[in-house]
Design a protein around this motif. Structure first.
Motif, PDB file in Angstrom:
ATOM      1  N   GLN A  56       0.895  -1.050  -0.077  1.00 16.66           N
ATOM      2  CA  GLN A  56       0.111   0.088  -0.086  1.00 16.66           C
ATOM      3  C   GLN A  56       0.878   1.177   0.139  1.00 16.66           C
ATOM      4  O   GLN A  56       2.118   1.334   0.610  1.00 16.66           O
ATOM      5  CB  GLN A  56      -0.855   0.034   1.133  1.00 16.66           C
ATOM      6  CG  GLN A  56      -1.811  -0.896   1.293  1.00 16.66           C
ATOM      7  CD  GLN A  56      -2.826  -0.882   2.602  1.00 16.66           C
ATOM      8  OE1 GLN A  56      -2.241  -1.083   3.684  1.00 16.66           O
ATOM      9  NE2 GLN A  56      -4.084  -0.980   2.497  1.00 16.66           N
ATOM     10  N   SER A  57       0.404   2.499  -0.499  1.00 27.18           N
ATOM     11  CA  SER A  57       1.106   3.536  -0.482  1.00 27.18           C
ATOM     12  C   SER A  57       0.883   4.023   0.777  1.00 27.18           C
ATOM     13  O   SER A  57       0.146   3.613   1.916  1.00 27.18           O
ATOM     14  CB  SER A  57       0.294   4.621  -1.311  1.00 27.18           C
ATOM     15  OG  SER A  57      -1.066   4.778  -1.086  1.00 27.18           O
ATOM     16  N   GLU A  59      -0.448   6.900   2.131  1.00 27.89           N
ATOM     17  CA  GLU A  59      -1.707   7.286   2.418  1.00 27.89           C
ATOM     18  C   GLU A  59      -2.747   6.315   2.786  1.00 27.89           C
ATOM     19  O   GLU A  59      -3.564   6.562   3.764  1.00 27.89           O
ATOM     20  CB  GLU A  59      -2.430   8.036   1.177  1.00 27.89           C
ATOM     21  CG  GLU A  59      -1.957   9.443   0.894  1.00 27.89           C
ATOM     22  CD  GLU A  59      -0.410   9.712   0.330  1.00 27.89           C
ATOM     23  OE1 GLU A  59       0.369   8.436   0.184  1.00 27.89           O
ATOM     24  OE2 GLU A  59      -0.115  10.948   0.071  1.00 27.89           O
ATOM     25  N   ASP A  60      -2.553   4.967   2.067  1.00 26.15           N
ATOM     26  CA  ASP A  60      -3.631   4.156   2.596  1.00 26.15           C
ATOM     27  C   ASP A  60      -3.102   3.015   3.542  1.00 26.15           C
ATOM     28  O   ASP A  60      -3.756   2.294   4.242  1.00 26.15           O
ATOM     29  CB  ASP A  60      -3.506   3.049   1.266  1.00 26.15           C
ATOM     30  CG  ASP A  60      -4.432   4.053  -0.119  1.00 26.15           C
ATOM     31  OD1 ASP A  60      -5.161   4.896   0.412  1.00 26.15           O
ATOM     32  OD2 ASP A  60      -4.196   3.882  -1.192  1.00 26.15           O
ATOM     33  N   TYR A 194       8.424   2.289   1.497  1.00 24.42           N
ATOM     34  CA  TYR A 194       7.819   3.190   1.095  1.00 24.42           C
ATOM     35  C   TYR A 194       8.856   4.439   0.515  1.00 24.42           C
ATOM     36  O   TYR A 194       8.323   4.948  -0.228  1.00 24.42           O
ATOM     37  CB  TYR A 194       7.468   3.780   2.414  1.00 24.42           C
ATOM     38  CG  TYR A 194       6.330   2.966   3.156  1.00 24.42           C
ATOM     39  CD1 TYR A 194       4.841   2.591   2.132  1.00 24.42           C
ATOM     40  CD2 TYR A 194       6.274   2.293   4.283  1.00 24.42           C
ATOM     41  CE1 TYR A 194       3.843   1.852   2.662  1.00 24.42           C
ATOM     42  CE2 TYR A 194       5.371   1.644   4.899  1.00 24.42           C
ATOM     43  CZ  TYR A 194       4.192   1.441   4.148  1.00 24.42           C
ATOM     44  OH  TYR A 194       3.220   0.600   4.599  1.00 24.42           O
ATOM     45  N   GLN A 197       8.810   3.479  -3.042  1.00 25.08           N
ATOM     46  CA  GLN A 197       7.732   4.101  -3.861  1.00 25.08           C
ATOM     47  C   GLN A 197       7.980   5.546  -4.022  1.00 25.08           C
ATOM     48  O   GLN A 197       7.572   6.016  -5.070  1.00 25.08           O
ATOM     49  CB  GLN A 197       6.609   3.869  -2.869  1.00 25.08           C
ATOM     50  CG  GLN A 197       6.062   2.436  -2.852  1.00 25.08           C
ATOM     51  CD  GLN A 197       4.932   2.266  -1.772  1.00 25.08           C
ATOM     52  OE1 GLN A 197       4.468   3.168  -1.181  1.00 25.08           O
ATOM     53  NE2 GLN A 197       4.254   0.995  -1.710  1.00 25.08           N
ATOM     54  N   TYR A 198       8.323   6.238  -3.111  1.00 26.21           N
ATOM     55  CA  TYR A 198       8.771   7.585  -3.238  1.00 26.21           C
ATOM     56  C   TYR A 198       9.643   8.016  -4.389  1.00 26.21           C
ATOM     57  O   TYR A 198       9.727   8.779  -5.291  1.00 26.21           O
ATOM     58  CB  TYR A 198       9.177   8.482  -2.056  1.00 26.21           C
ATOM     59  CG  TYR A 198       9.967   9.610  -2.098  1.00 26.21           C
ATOM     60  CD1 TYR A 198       9.020  10.645  -2.373  1.00 26.21           C
ATOM     61  CD2 TYR A 198      11.273   9.690  -2.387  1.00 26.21           C
ATOM     62  CE1 TYR A 198       9.897  11.834  -2.672  1.00 26.21           C
ATOM     63  CE2 TYR A 198      12.062  10.916  -2.373  1.00 26.21           C
ATOM     64  CZ  TYR A 198      11.142  11.990  -2.708  1.00 26.21           C
ATOM     65  OH  TYR A 198      11.870  12.945  -3.052  1.00 26.21           O
ATOM     66  N   SER A 201       8.093   7.287  -7.471  1.00 26.66           N
ATOM     67  CA  SER A 201       7.163   8.450  -8.093  1.00 26.66           C
ATOM     68  C   SER A 201       7.745   9.741  -8.403  1.00 26.66           C
ATOM     69  O   SER A 201       7.525  10.612  -9.319  1.00 26.66           O
ATOM     70  CB  SER A 201       6.226   8.859  -6.879  1.00 26.66           C
ATOM     71  OG  SER A 201       6.929   9.313  -5.837  1.00 26.66           O
TER      72      SER A 201
END
Length: 204
Positions: A56-57, A59-60, A194, A197-198, A201
């Motif tokens: 999950q991101s 945020e989630d 995470y 992921q950053y 992005s």
């Protein structure tokens, strides 16, 4: 063995477990959410199941509104350049925040705030931006106003602009932030899933 003795042993066992968990948090600085993130990253590396591969991101990942206090702010963006700070790359102090650390855009990025509201070292989660660590101040940053660091002016306008939103207070600062503190946050093994992921992005 009678019921009273069994009950007494059960209570002692429960207290022991709580004591061990509390001791682990105090010594390691890792909480249950970070352990979960670490386990997720381990599962992704091992490729055990398709559901575990989809992390999950941020945020989630957490129920931010229930787990952390929030405050509504107006958030703008800034850079280390002359357009925001009046300094050019060849000037002393270029890219150095009020706290003394260098500006950084990472999983935990440096941000500016009114230190009467958010002291230096405060960690906020800002939806759409990520974690921000209060490292800087500004003459125009008063009250519930944040300035979020970006590397370029185009990033400020294209990725953020100006937004009014709720931010979540992960940890209140104590008025101090060092490069070691910031490095520790960004290199925390439990949070690397995470961070990747950053990074992904940012280059997309």
């Amino acid at each position: 063995m009678n019921k009273k003795k069994w009950l007494k042993r059960l209570i002692m066992a429960v207290l022991l477990v709580f004591a061990l968990l509390s001791c682990f948090k105090t010594i390691s600085g890792v909480d249950a959410r970070e352990i979960n993130a670490y386990n997720q990253s381990e599962n992704i590396e091992k490729g055990t199941t398709s559901s575990q591969k989809k992390t999950q991101s941020l945020e989630d990942a957490y129920n931010w509104s229930k787990e952390y206090p929030h405050k509504q702010v107006v958030a703008t963006g800034y850079t280390a350049g002359v357009e925001s700070t009046g300094k050019t790359p060849n000037e002393p102090g270029y890219g150095i925040t009020y706290s003394g650390v260098k500006v950084k855009r990472d999983l935990y990025s440096t941000i500016a705030a009114d230190t009467n509201i958010f002291p230096i070292g405060t960690i906020l989660f800002i939806p759409g931006y990520g974690y921000g660590v209060v490292a800087d101040t500004g003459s125009a940053i008063k009250g519930n106003h944040l300035d979020l660091y970006y590397k370029t002016v185009s990033d400020v306008y294209n990725k953020w602009g100006k937004q009014t939103l709720d931010v979540y207070i992960v940890k209140m600062g104590k008025g101090k932030l060092t490069e070691k503190d910031l490095t520790h946050l960004n290199e925390n093994k439990a949070m690397q899933v995470y961070r990747q992921q950053y990074i992904k992005s940012e280059v997309e």
